[in-house]
Scaffold this motif. Structure first.
Motif, PDB file in Angstrom:
ATOM      1  N   GLN A   1      -1.401   6.927 -36.468  1.00  0.00           N
ATOM      2  CA  GLN A   1      -0.500   6.249 -37.392  1.00  0.00           C
ATOM      3  C   GLN A   1      -0.994   6.458 -38.825  1.00  0.00           C
ATOM      4  O   GLN A   1      -2.194   6.612 -39.074  1.00  0.00           O
ATOM      5  CB  GLN A   1      -0.431   4.762 -37.060  1.00  0.00           C
ATOM      6  CG  GLN A   1       0.190   4.444 -35.712  1.00  0.00           C
ATOM      7  CD  GLN A   1       0.290   2.961 -35.441  1.00  0.00           C
ATOM      8  OE1 GLN A   1      -0.132   2.133 -36.252  1.00  0.00           O
ATOM      9  NE2 GLN A   1       0.860   2.611 -34.300  1.00  0.00           N
ATOM     10  N   ALA A   2      -0.053   6.444 -39.768  1.00  0.00           N
ATOM     11  CA  ALA A   2      -0.400   6.711 -41.166  1.00  0.00           C
ATOM     12  C   ALA A   2      -1.448   5.730 -41.682  1.00  0.00           C
ATOM     13  O   ALA A   2      -2.365   6.117 -42.420  1.00  0.00           O
ATOM     14  CB  ALA A   2       0.856   6.651 -42.029  1.00  0.00           C
ATOM     15  N   ALA A   3      -1.326   4.457 -41.300  1.00  0.00           N
ATOM     16  CA  ALA A   3      -2.277   3.446 -41.773  1.00  0.00           C
ATOM     17  C   ALA A   3      -3.682   3.735 -41.257  1.00  0.00           C
ATOM     18  O   ALA A   3      -4.679   3.498 -41.954  1.00  0.00           O
ATOM     19  CB  ALA A   3      -1.825   2.057 -41.327  1.00  0.00           C
ATOM     20  N   PHE A   4      -3.786   4.267 -40.039  1.00  0.00           N
ATOM     21  CA  PHE A   4      -5.079   4.600 -39.456  1.00  0.00           C
ATOM     22  C   PHE A   4      -5.720   5.760 -40.225  1.00  0.00           C
ATOM     23  O   PHE A   4      -6.906   5.723 -40.553  1.00  0.00           O
ATOM     24  CB  PHE A   4      -4.884   4.958 -37.985  1.00  0.00           C
ATOM     25  CG  PHE A   4      -6.158   5.207 -37.225  1.00  0.00           C
ATOM     26  CD1 PHE A   4      -7.061   4.187 -37.001  1.00  0.00           C
ATOM     27  CD2 PHE A   4      -6.445   6.466 -36.730  1.00  0.00           C
ATOM     28  CE1 PHE A   4      -8.239   4.409 -36.297  1.00  0.00           C
ATOM     29  CE2 PHE A   4      -7.611   6.704 -36.017  1.00  0.00           C
ATOM     30  CZ  PHE A   4      -8.509   5.670 -35.804  1.00  0.00           C
ATOM     31  N   ARG A   5      -4.928   6.789 -40.540  1.00  0.00           N
ATOM     32  CA  ARG A   5      -5.435   7.904 -41.340  1.00  0.00           C
ATOM     33  C   ARG A   5      -5.925   7.420 -42.706  1.00  0.00           C
ATOM     34  O   ARG A   5      -6.959   7.862 -43.209  1.00  0.00           O
ATOM     35  CB  ARG A   5      -4.350   8.953 -41.555  1.00  0.00           C
ATOM     36  CG  ARG A   5      -3.945   9.760 -40.338  1.00  0.00           C
ATOM     37  CD  ARG A   5      -3.135  10.960 -40.801  1.00  0.00           C
ATOM     38  NE  ARG A   5      -2.522  11.649 -39.699  1.00  0.00           N
ATOM     39  CZ  ARG A   5      -1.254  11.503 -39.325  1.00  0.00           C
ATOM     40  NH1 ARG A   5      -0.465  10.675 -40.000  1.00  0.00           N
ATOM     41  NH2 ARG A   5      -0.758  12.180 -38.315  1.00  0.00           N
ATOM     42  N   THR A   6      -5.159   6.524 -43.306  1.00  0.00           N
ATOM     43  CA  THR A   6      -5.521   6.006 -44.624  1.00  0.00           C
ATOM     44  C   THR A   6      -6.869   5.318 -44.587  1.00  0.00           C
ATOM     45  O   THR A   6      -7.705   5.494 -45.493  1.00  0.00           O
ATOM     46  CB  THR A   6      -4.435   5.032 -45.124  1.00  0.00           C
ATOM     47  OG1 THR A   6      -3.190   5.740 -45.250  1.00  0.00           O
ATOM     48  CG2 THR A   6      -4.809   4.452 -46.485  1.00  0.00           C
ATOM     49  N   TYR A   7      -7.112   4.554 -43.535  1.00  0.00           N
ATOM     50  CA  TYR A   7      -8.411   3.896 -43.378  1.00  0.00           C
ATOM     51  C   TYR A   7      -9.537   4.927 -43.306  1.00  0.00           C
ATOM     52  O   TYR A   7     -10.561   4.803 -43.984  1.00  0.00           O
ATOM     53  CB  TYR A   7      -8.420   3.063 -42.099  1.00  0.00           C
ATOM     54  CG  TYR A   7      -8.394   1.563 -42.328  1.00  0.00           C
ATOM     55  CD1 TYR A   7      -9.325   0.962 -43.178  1.00  0.00           C
ATOM     56  CD2 TYR A   7      -7.471   0.755 -41.685  1.00  0.00           C
ATOM     57  CE1 TYR A   7      -9.312  -0.406 -43.381  1.00  0.00           C
ATOM     58  CE2 TYR A   7      -7.451  -0.617 -41.874  1.00  0.00           C
ATOM     59  CZ  TYR A   7      -8.379  -1.189 -42.740  1.00  0.00           C
ATOM     60  OH  TYR A   7      -8.372  -2.539 -42.934  1.00  0.00           O
ATOM     61  N   ILE A   8      -9.365   5.954 -42.484  1.00  0.00           N
ATOM     62  CA  ILE A   8     -10.420   6.955 -42.320  1.00  0.00           C
ATOM     63  C   ILE A   8     -10.680   7.674 -43.635  1.00  0.00           C
ATOM     64  O   ILE A   8     -11.827   7.968 -43.989  1.00  0.00           O
ATOM     65  CB  ILE A   8     -10.046   7.961 -41.213  1.00  0.00           C
ATOM     66  CG1 ILE A   8      -9.962   7.253 -39.854  1.00  0.00           C
ATOM     67  CG2 ILE A   8     -11.066   9.094 -41.140  1.00  0.00           C
ATOM     68  CD1 ILE A   8      -9.456   8.122 -38.727  1.00  0.00           C
ATOM     69  N   ARG A   9      -9.624   7.942 -44.391  1.00  0.00           N
ATOM     70  CA  ARG A   9      -9.785   8.663 -45.654  1.00  0.00           C
ATOM     71  C   ARG A   9     -10.571   7.859 -46.691  1.00  0.00           C
ATOM     72  O   ARG A   9     -11.057   8.423 -47.672  1.00  0.00           O
ATOM     73  CB  ARG A   9      -8.422   9.068 -46.216  1.00  0.00           C
ATOM     74  CG  ARG A   9      -7.777  10.214 -45.433  1.00  0.00           C
ATOM     75  CD  ARG A   9      -6.537  10.743 -46.140  1.00  0.00           C
ATOM     76  NE  ARG A   9      -6.027  11.915 -45.457  1.00  0.00           N
ATOM     77  CZ  ARG A   9      -4.856  11.971 -44.802  1.00  0.00           C
ATOM     78  NH1 ARG A   9      -4.073  10.896 -44.762  1.00  0.00           N
ATOM     79  NH2 ARG A   9      -4.476  13.073 -44.196  1.00  0.00           N
ATOM     80  N   LEU A  10     -10.716   6.557 -46.483  1.00  0.00           N
ATOM     81  CA  LEU A  10     -11.522   5.748 -47.397  1.00  0.00           C
ATOM     82  C   LEU A  10     -12.997   6.135 -47.336  1.00  0.00           C
ATOM     83  O   LEU A  10     -13.745   5.902 -48.302  1.00  0.00           O
ATOM     84  CB  LEU A  10     -11.363   4.259 -47.064  1.00  0.00           C
ATOM     85  CG  LEU A  10      -9.985   3.646 -47.323  1.00  0.00           C
ATOM     86  CD1 LEU A  10      -9.954   2.203 -46.831  1.00  0.00           C
ATOM     87  CD2 LEU A  10      -9.621   3.712 -48.798  1.00  0.00           C
TER      88      LEU A  10
END
Length: 398
Positions: free
Chosen positions: A58-67
């Motif tokens: 999910q997009a939100a999961f990717r966003t977390y990892i990119r942090l």
């Protein structure tokens, strides 16, 4: 005896083991889940891919990892939380895959989890000789084991580093056991975020097998697409094919110390990223290029590093075959450029070796887990510059 230790012992005694291999690469597109049936060990290993799926993040999961992904300055609370969260998510995705396939967890013996790489720091990349080679994959194996109820082997790269390696690439171990050939000199090319290959000399050669990173595969293209188009990738090279590669920028991109190092070697998005692109645009005076021209140049850059690397290893060799796997296989411009750069080579998808190219890396971690359970370090003792070891940490679900 602890009942879980006893269960692991019984699994090791079985003639066939069903192992789920997991791979989540630097492209952050999703989790590859491969259910493999394995028997034997070492060169006697037999692998059958029973089921495979890529479960999209999910997009939100990717966003977390990119942090935290490939960043030196991060929030440690987020990193700590993500180690548990990724393990939880991966566990749930495994359960989802089993339900989709109609396979009971009781039918599965082990999980082999690569984890999510968030930073790769060999000394050859950091130039810091006070700290040893290091790499970090998160997605805790205990969480996966608990959420699936299955014994999990994870964190494979740490033993490689502890034994004197750089932690990547690990593909040589499984590739050597499964795909060596008596007649062909084989290049098993994987184009993920970073491109790498395993060189497998034919059975009569005095050369040694090894795996090496080459340079950027999809990572710079994907980063650029995310920043400028808010898309995860350039699907079917739709944008790159409308642009033209800029020779001055391409030449600047190729001026990297890493690209001139001998094989084997390792790298990551810590080097090949948008900051690297910006630096090279400034160096070459190409800040005003169109987005399409930049994408075309990045695609040519990836292709040229791959072509030059393969040529370097196979110069003067006969009967060379290149088998391609990884997400880059689906980039028609990239594959076209590789074939144009290697006109006299046999180049084909990994399908030709009887394995789904998208599943290959996940399957290889299932092989590593199988070796951890029933193999011997001597099985891989002839791989160049790679320690002869069995890898992975074992997590029990209860």
């Amino acid at each position: 005896m602890n009942t879980q230790v006893e269960k692991l012992y019984r699994i090791a005694q079985k003639e066939e083991r069903y192992i789920i291999g997991l791979m989540s690469g630097t492209s952050l597109d999703g989790l590859d889940v491969a259910l493999c049936k394995l028997s034997g060990s070492g060169k006697e290993t037999k692998l059958e891919l029973v089921a495979f799926d890529t479960l999209v993040y999910q997009a939100a999961f990717r966003t977390y990892i990119r942090l935290v992904f490939s960043k030196r300055d991060i929030d440690l609370q987020i990193l700590c939380g993500l180690n548990a969260y990724i393990g939880h998510v991966h566990g749930q995705l495994i359960n989802d895959a089993l339900a989709k396939w109609g396979v009971s967890a009781d039918h599965v013996d082990l999980i082999a989890s690569h984890g999510q790489t968030v930073y790769h720091a060999p000394q050859s990349l950091t130039h810091d000789h006070e700290l040893p080679n290091s790499t970090l994959q998160i997605g805790d194996g205990d969480h996966i084991a608990h959420h699936t109820g299955l014994i999990t082997i994870s964190d494979f790269r740490q033993k490689h580093i502890a034994a004197g390696g750089e932690g990547a690439p690990l593909a040589a171990y499984g590739d050597y056991l499964l795909f060596s050939d008596q007649l062909e000199n084989r290049i098993l090319l994987n184009i993920g975020g970073i491109s790498n290959f395993t060189f497998l000399p034919n059975g009569s050669s005095a050369l040694q097998a090894y795996a090496t990173d080459l340079g950027p595969g999809n990572t710079m293209m994907n980063q650029y697409m995310k920043q400028h188009y808010n898309q995860e990738m350039d699907s079917d090279a739709a944008i790159a094919q409308t642009g033209k590669p800029h020779p001055r920028l391409l030449a600047a991109l190729e001026e990297s110390e890493f690209l001139n190092l001998g094989f084997p070697k390792t790298t990551g998005p810590e080097l090949f990223n948008l900051a690297y692109l910006t630096q090279k645009q400034q160096q070459s005076g190409t800040e005003d290029l169109s987005k399409a021209d930049i994408m075309a140049t990045l695609c040519h850059f990836s292709a040229q590093t791959i072509v030059k690397g393969i040529r370097r290893q196979t110069q003067g060799m006969d009967n060379v075959a290149v088998y391609i796997s990884g997400g880059g296989l689906h980039n028609p411009l990239l594959i076209k450029l590789i074939k144009q750069g290697l006109p006299h080579y046999k180049i084909t998808s990994f399908d030709a070796l009887g394995l789904n190219p998208d599943a290959k890396e996940a399957c290889l971690f299932a092989v590593l887990a199988n070796e951890t359970l029933v193999g011997q370090p001597d099985n891989v003792s002839t791989i160049k510059n790679s320690p002869a070891i069995c890898m992975g940490k074992i997590s029990f679900p209860y």
